[in-house]
Design an enzyme around this catalytic site. Structure first.
Site, PDB file in Angstrom:
ATOM      1  N   GLU A  18      47.298  27.451  55.694  1.00 45.26           N
ATOM      2  CA  GLU A  18      46.923  25.965  56.219  1.00 45.26           C
ATOM      3  C   GLU A  18      48.039  26.015  55.281  1.00 45.26           C
ATOM      4  O   GLU A  18      48.158  24.677  54.771  1.00 45.26           O
ATOM      5  CB  GLU A  18      45.540  26.143  54.151  1.00 45.26           C
ATOM      6  CG  GLU A  18      44.154  26.916  54.598  1.00 45.26           C
ATOM      7  CD  GLU A  18      43.440  27.120  53.626  1.00 45.26           C
ATOM      8  OE1 GLU A  18      42.986  25.973  52.983  1.00 45.26           O
ATOM      9  OE2 GLU A  18      43.623  28.105  52.595  1.00 45.26           O
ATOM     10  N   SER A 147      39.455  26.431  54.467  1.00 45.34           N
ATOM     11  CA  SER A 147      39.071  25.791  55.571  1.00 45.34           C
ATOM     12  C   SER A 147      38.806  26.144  56.680  1.00 45.34           C
ATOM     13  O   SER A 147      39.131  26.004  57.964  1.00 45.34           O
ATOM     14  CB  SER A 147      40.784  25.384  55.249  1.00 45.34           C
ATOM     15  OG  SER A 147      41.440  24.474  54.464  1.00 45.34           O
ATOM     16  N   TYR A 211      40.250  18.375  59.538  1.00 44.55           N
ATOM     17  CA  TYR A 211      41.498  17.572  59.168  1.00 44.55           C
ATOM     18  C   TYR A 211      41.946  16.917  60.114  1.00 44.55           C
ATOM     19  O   TYR A 211      43.281  16.378  60.420  1.00 44.55           O
ATOM     20  CB  TYR A 211      42.916  18.512  59.179  1.00 44.55           C
ATOM     21  CG  TYR A 211      42.382  19.820  57.523  1.00 44.55           C
ATOM     22  CD1 TYR A 211      42.250  19.485  56.448  1.00 44.55           C
ATOM     23  CD2 TYR A 211      41.535  20.692  57.791  1.00 44.55           C
ATOM     24  CE1 TYR A 211      41.923  19.875  54.880  1.00 44.55           C
ATOM     25  CE2 TYR A 211      41.416  21.765  56.267  1.00 44.55           C
ATOM     26  CZ  TYR A 211      42.080  20.772  55.443  1.00 44.55           C
ATOM     27  OH  TYR A 211      41.454  21.937  54.919  1.00 44.55           O
ATOM     28  N   ARG A 250      35.432  22.030  44.372  1.00 50.63           N
ATOM     29  CA  ARG A 250      34.076  21.468  45.447  1.00 50.63           C
ATOM     30  C   ARG A 250      33.589  23.080  46.130  1.00 50.63           C
ATOM     31  O   ARG A 250      33.749  23.721  46.294  1.00 50.63           O
ATOM     32  CB  ARG A 250      35.332  21.142  46.571  1.00 50.63           C
ATOM     33  CG  ARG A 250      33.833  19.962  47.363  1.00 50.63           C
ATOM     34  CD  ARG A 250      34.406  19.186  48.609  1.00 50.63           C
ATOM     35  NE  ARG A 250      34.709  20.559  48.863  1.00 50.63           N
ATOM     36  CZ  ARG A 250      35.357  21.266  50.026  1.00 50.63           C
ATOM     37  NH1 ARG A 250      37.243  20.810  50.109  1.00 50.63           N
ATOM     38  NH2 ARG A 250      35.548  22.758  50.887  1.00 50.63           N
ATOM     39  N   ASP A 252      30.508  24.189  48.157  1.00 50.62           N
ATOM     40  CA  ASP A 252      30.167  23.591  49.611  1.00 50.62           C
ATOM     41  C   ASP A 252      28.418  24.855  49.911  1.00 50.62           C
ATOM     42  O   ASP A 252      28.294  26.053  49.588  1.00 50.62           O
ATOM     43  CB  ASP A 252      31.350  24.425  51.021  1.00 50.62           C
ATOM     44  CG  ASP A 252      32.349  24.077  50.121  1.00 50.62           C
ATOM     45  OD1 ASP A 252      31.651  21.890  50.403  1.00 50.62           O
ATOM     46  OD2 ASP A 252      32.894  24.181  51.358  1.00 50.62           O
ATOM     47  N   GLU A 269      30.557  28.784  48.984  1.00 52.08           N
ATOM     48  CA  GLU A 269      31.289  29.586  48.724  1.00 52.08           C
ATOM     49  C   GLU A 269      32.270  28.046  47.804  1.00 52.08           C
ATOM     50  O   GLU A 269      31.531  27.103  48.112  1.00 52.08           O
ATOM     51  CB  GLU A 269      33.064  29.546  49.237  1.00 52.08           C
ATOM     52  CG  GLU A 269      32.778  28.267  50.759  1.00 52.08           C
ATOM     53  CD  GLU A 269      33.300  28.825  51.334  1.00 52.08           C
ATOM     54  OE1 GLU A 269      34.814  28.551  51.619  1.00 52.08           O
ATOM     55  OE2 GLU A 269      33.866  28.878  52.114  1.00 52.08           O
ATOM     56  N   ASN A 271      35.305  25.591  46.530  1.00 56.46           N
ATOM     57  CA  ASN A 271      36.562  25.466  46.863  1.00 56.46           C
ATOM     58  C   ASN A 271      37.678  25.114  45.020  1.00 56.46           C
ATOM     59  O   ASN A 271      37.174  24.522  44.847  1.00 56.46           O
ATOM     60  CB  ASN A 271      37.067  24.457  47.644  1.00 56.46           C
ATOM     61  CG  ASN A 271      38.923  24.512  48.141  1.00 56.46           C
ATOM     62  OD1 ASN A 271      39.428  24.394  47.458  1.00 56.46           O
ATOM     63  ND2 ASN A 271      39.043  24.190  49.731  1.00 56.46           N
ATOM     64  N   GLY A 275      41.470  20.336  48.450  1.00 56.33           N
ATOM     65  CA  GLY A 275      42.337  19.472  49.505  1.00 56.33           C
ATOM     66  C   GLY A 275      42.569  17.568  49.194  1.00 56.33           C
ATOM     67  O   GLY A 275      41.219  16.926  48.943  1.00 56.33           O
TER      68      GLY A 275
END
Length: 309
Positions: A18, A147, A211, A250, A252, A269, A271, A275
């Site tokens: 990443e 990601s 992205y 965050r 998901d 999961e 994060n 980002g």
């Protein structure tokens, strides 16, 4: 007398898959912090401990950790910063290590009643050469990448879930595929921000969709039943607190909208270092509740911490 604004070193780049995303995040953070009046030093992190220490000497007041993936989110750089006694943004060593390990995250959160897709942790050798560990369709993913790197949906009729070219580590997480819709919920401090629904044309919300402008649509607030919305925010906060995350995180989810109530909501999961690119979800959710990008990164700096500072 006006108080001196802090000197912030923004760590970006790194050596994970990443790296490019981290460079974009870091550049955006550095620009915003300068506009907020901070003294900023951007550090393109290489796999060089001496180089990292030299770049952080003399010590800045705070490190803004804009690294993503292995080495940046998994407790590695956090351990270096703890050793040096420099306050840093986002989660500490233990929370980062657990959050980066998807299988361990599932095990820990199961203890507080968080439901995730049924799955198993296998060695990649067990998936080579044919044979399915569960009835397709199912998902295979690296246990410690972010990601959506390496994440694949396996279909009925495929001969082998992975090939010899698998380069994402020895451990592979296999999970049942949950049909339905993609949701994500951000947390700032101990408070939820919002729930976003992510719509995309690809089979998965993959690296390109995340992205590349135009490949995904973020709908905020998510157009879902109030009970599902509230449950996603509750679980996101619960995951953040249970793992001991700090700053922003965050979580998901997949939501099978064919099931009644909250029965179809599954945690995927967390994060622990989301980002911060122009397309990123947490800054978008912060803006939705009235927190500008500059205010968000300033808050992260002012809430940076280090156990051994």
């Amino acid at each position: 007398m006006t108080a001196r604004k802090k000197h912030v070193a923004v760590l970006m780049g790194g050596w994970s898959a990443e790296r490019e995303v981290s460079l974009v995040s870091g550049a955006a953070v550095a620009k915003a912090l300068e506009e907020e009046g901070y003294t900023v030093t951007a550090v393109d992190v290489q796999r060089d401990l001496d180089g990292i220490i030299k770049a952080l000497t003399p010590k800045p007041d705070v490190v803004f950790n804009a690294l993503h993936g292995r080495g940046g989110e998994d407790g590695t750089i956090q351990g270096v910063l703890e050793f040096m006694g420099i306050p840093f943004t986002h989660s500490g060593v233990l929370a980062s290590a657990i959050a980066m390990d998807k299988a361990m995250t599932k095990r820990v959160l199961e203890t507080v009643g968080v439901r995730s897709p049924k799955g198993m942790l296998l060695h990649k050798g067990e998936l080579l050469g044919g044979g399915h560990p569960m009835e397709p369709p199912y998902i295979i993913k690296p246990v410690d990448e972010g990601s959506t790197v390496g994440v694949t949906r396996v279909h009925q009729g495929q001969n082998s879930p992975i090939g010899d070219g698998w380069t994402f580590g020895e451990r592979v997480l296999v999970e049942e595929f949950i049909p339905g819709r993609e949701l994500t919920a951000g947390v700032m401090g101990d408070k939820p921000l919002a729930v976003t629904e992510i719509q995309f044309a690809a089979e998965l919300f993959d690296y390109t969709a995340k992205y590349t402008a135009g490949h995904a649509r973020h709908i905020i607030p998510a157009p879902i039943p109030e009970a599902v919305y509230a449950e996603a925010m509750r679980v996101a906060v619960l995951a953040h607190q249970t793992l001991g995350c700090r700053g922003v995180s965050r979580s998901d989810f997949r939501w099978d909208d064919s099931k009644p109530g909250i029965e179809g909501l599954y945690f995927l999961e967390i994060n622990n270092q989301p980002g911060m690119t122009p397309l990123s979800l947490v800054p978008e959710q912060a803006a939705h509740v009235g927190i500008s990008y500059g205010a968000l990164v300033s808050w992260l700096v002012e809430n940076a911490a280090c156990q051994h500072a």
